[in-house]
Design a protein around this motif. Structure first.
Motif, PDB file in Angstrom:
ATOM      1  N   LYS A 142       4.124   1.346  -1.280  1.00 24.65           N
ATOM      2  CA  LYS A 142       3.559   2.403  -0.433  1.00 24.65           C
ATOM      3  C   LYS A 142       4.375   3.684  -0.490  1.00 24.65           C
ATOM      4  N   TRP A 165      -3.427   2.243   7.238  1.00 24.61           N
ATOM      5  CA  TRP A 165      -2.763   2.527   5.957  1.00 24.61           C
ATOM      6  C   TRP A 165      -2.004   3.849   6.030  1.00 24.61           C
ATOM      7  N   VAL A 169       2.092   4.394   5.241  1.00 23.50           N
ATOM      8  CA  VAL A 169       2.707   5.227   4.205  1.00 23.50           C
ATOM      9  C   VAL A 169       3.537   6.355   4.823  1.00 23.50           C
TER      10      VAL A 169
END
Length: 538
Positions: A142, A165, A169
């Motif tokens: 990531k 997500w 990140v």
């Protein structure tokens, strides 16, 4: 009045794919396997993200008497629900394409290059696919996704999945987290959120529909579906008895394979150049407004201009493909101007203009708008204006520029280093490779500055063998053991070997970058770039 036994329904994409994943939607056992290429899948994703129509589905309600067995979708669940909700008679390829990409079930990983999307405002150009093995080796981490602004389509299963997500990140790249969060949120709101509202129309046959009727309907449906993209629409719009856009683009590829490859085999490039010349616009809407005569008349000159632009970028800017350019829209601009005046690319100010726009990050925001503005300015100027080669870039800007969000500047530096590599007599650029100058543990003395290892100027270009050694043992070790490296250092705008060893030994990396930036700015100035800002060194 609708016919008896038939209904038309709008099915939300999220619900549809979720049902496929749970085994609640099935296929007739005799349906052919999934056959689409990765390019087909990319186009289907772009269609859905743009909320364009993709044709209707033909479904049969489950639970009725059937003359065929059913099976799950490719890479779907091993077992179907006892009574599937629907059986898909037409639409397998479209549904499977989206299911594979968004539920991460296929052999290839589909992703959106966020940096390119912000630069080009073009989903078609930003959608990418790579093998699962290459993804795992390159982008599975990531941190790498965050650094390169890579958005896997598997993160688009739902709004919740995307924002989970995004938070993941952002957390791994804490040094630039706030800006990354803003960039990703903006990309979602502007480009990606339509996917979560996308619906497909479906003609649904009631479960009581006779086997004979189902068989006859199935024989007559278009099994390929309808995937709309701009180039396909223009093929239809420009068609004439003796003129076919698709066949002409294929013929261009046969005659000029290098230029075809340079433009990623993407026929939209030639249409965008025509649109830039005809309507002073490169957006999809402008392409779709082109008339057949406009495309027919300009085709030959524009095709020739693509070849000229390719030659310029490869021979004088050392870009092997359009993707290596700081801004892909520069290729459209240069081709459009070359189509109007074949001698334009040989003008002495064209190279300084290219480097000024590239290093100056002129198209970082509203790329399409700014490239059109430059096109108008250049066309209407009676003589080359000095400000076309000007930039407000300073050496301090270069020193502090980070790779995160700095793709254009990183590409500009790599191309300029290739130019110097050849000029210094170090060999062909094919024998060179990029390597890291600064170790990951190096610390900057400048408060609030990006980490040194993430700086654009932290990349050097060396011979491939040297790059392997630097990757294995570090730049400092290579420098200490390399006796014949002055030319390599000079082409990378670095101090002499003795001076560099002294700075590196004392871990004065800020000073190394400052010296390098000053040398780079001086070289650009010697090559015709005009620095309008006061001060070109730290």
């Amino acid at each position: 009045m609708k016919p008896h036994g038939l209904a038309v329904r709008m099915l939300g994409l999220g619900d549809l794919l979720g049902a496929v994943g749970r085994g609640e939607i099935a296929l007739p056992d005799f349906q052919r396997d999934f056959e689409w290429s990765s390019a087909d899948v990319e186009q289907m994703l772009v269609t859905a993200l743009n909320a364009w129509p993709a044709g209707s589905l033909l479904l049969l309600e489950g639970g009725g008497e059937s003359f065929f067995r059913v099976k799950p979708f490719n890479r779907g669940p091993a077992r179907l629900a006892e009574t599937p909700r629907y059986i898909v008679l037409d639409g397998q390829q479209r549904i499977t394409a989206l299911f594979h990409a968004i539920y991460d079930r296929g052999d290839r990983i589909y992703y959106i290059d966020g940096a390119r999307l912000l630069e080009t405002d073009d989903l078609e150009e930003s959608m990418q696919a790579i093998s699962r093995g290459k993804w795992n080796a390159t982008y599975r981490d990531k941190r790498r996704q965050a650094q390169d602004l890579i958005i896997p389509c598997a993160a688009l299963e739902s709004p919740t999945a995307f924002f989970e997500w995004r938070d993941d990140v952002v957390d791994v790249l804490s040094e630039s987290g706030p800006q990354l969060r803003r960039d990703l949120t903006s990309i979602y709101q502007r480009y990606l959120s339509p996917l979560h509202y996308y619906e497909l129309p479906a003609v649904v046959l009631e479960r009581a529909t006779s086997a004979v009727a189902v068989a006859r309907i199935f024989e007559r449906v278009n099994r390929l579906g309808q995937r709309l993209n701009t180039f396909d629409l223009m093929v239809a719009r420009t068609y004439a008895a003796n003129w076919n856009l698709r066949e002409n683009w294929k013929a261009f590829g046969v005659e000029h394979p290098d230029a075809h490859a340079f433009f990623d085999h993407d026929g939209m490039a030639i249409l965008q150049v025509v649109a830039l010349r005809a309507a002073e616009d490169v957006r999809q809407a402008a392409v779709l407004k082109l008339s057949a005569p406009q495309v027919h008349v300009q085709w030959a000159a524009t095709a020739s201009a693509l070849v000229d632009a390719k030659n310029f970028f490869q021979k004088r800017c050392f870009a092997s493909s359009r993707a290596e350019l700081p801004y892909v829209s520069l290729a459209l601009l240069f081709a459009a101007l070359a189509a109007e005046d074949s001698g334009w690319l040989s003008s002495e100010w064209v190279e300084p203009f290219f480097w000024a726009r590239s290093f100056g990050r002129a198209y970082d925001v509203a790329s399409n708008t700014r490239v059109v503005a430059d096109y108008k300015k250049i066309r209407r100027a009676k003589s080359p204006a000095r400000d076309l080669c000007a930039t407000d870039l300073t050496a301090e800007d270069l020193v502090l520029a980070g790779k995160q969000g700095g793709r254009a500047l990183s590409n500009a530096l790599l191309l300029y280093l290739r130019k110097q590599y050849v000029a210094c007599g170090l060999g062909d650029v094919g024998g060179s490779a990029a390597a890291s100058l600064i170790p990951g543990h190096a610390e900057t003395a400048v408060a609030g500055a990006p980490p040194l290892s993430t700086r654009v100027l932290g990349t050097v270009l060396v011979a491939r063998g040297d790059a392997v050694e630097i990757q294995k043992n570090g730049f400092q070790s290579w420098l200490a053991s390399s006796g014949e490296c002055e030319s390599t250092l000079r082409c990378n705008f670095l101090p002499s070997r003795d001076e560099l060893l002294r700075l590196v030994d004392q871990e004065e990396w800020d000073r190394v970058l400052a010296t390098r930036a000053g040398n780079l700015v001086s070289r650009l100035a010697a090559d015709g770039v005009v620095f309008s800002a006061s001060g070109v060194s730290l």
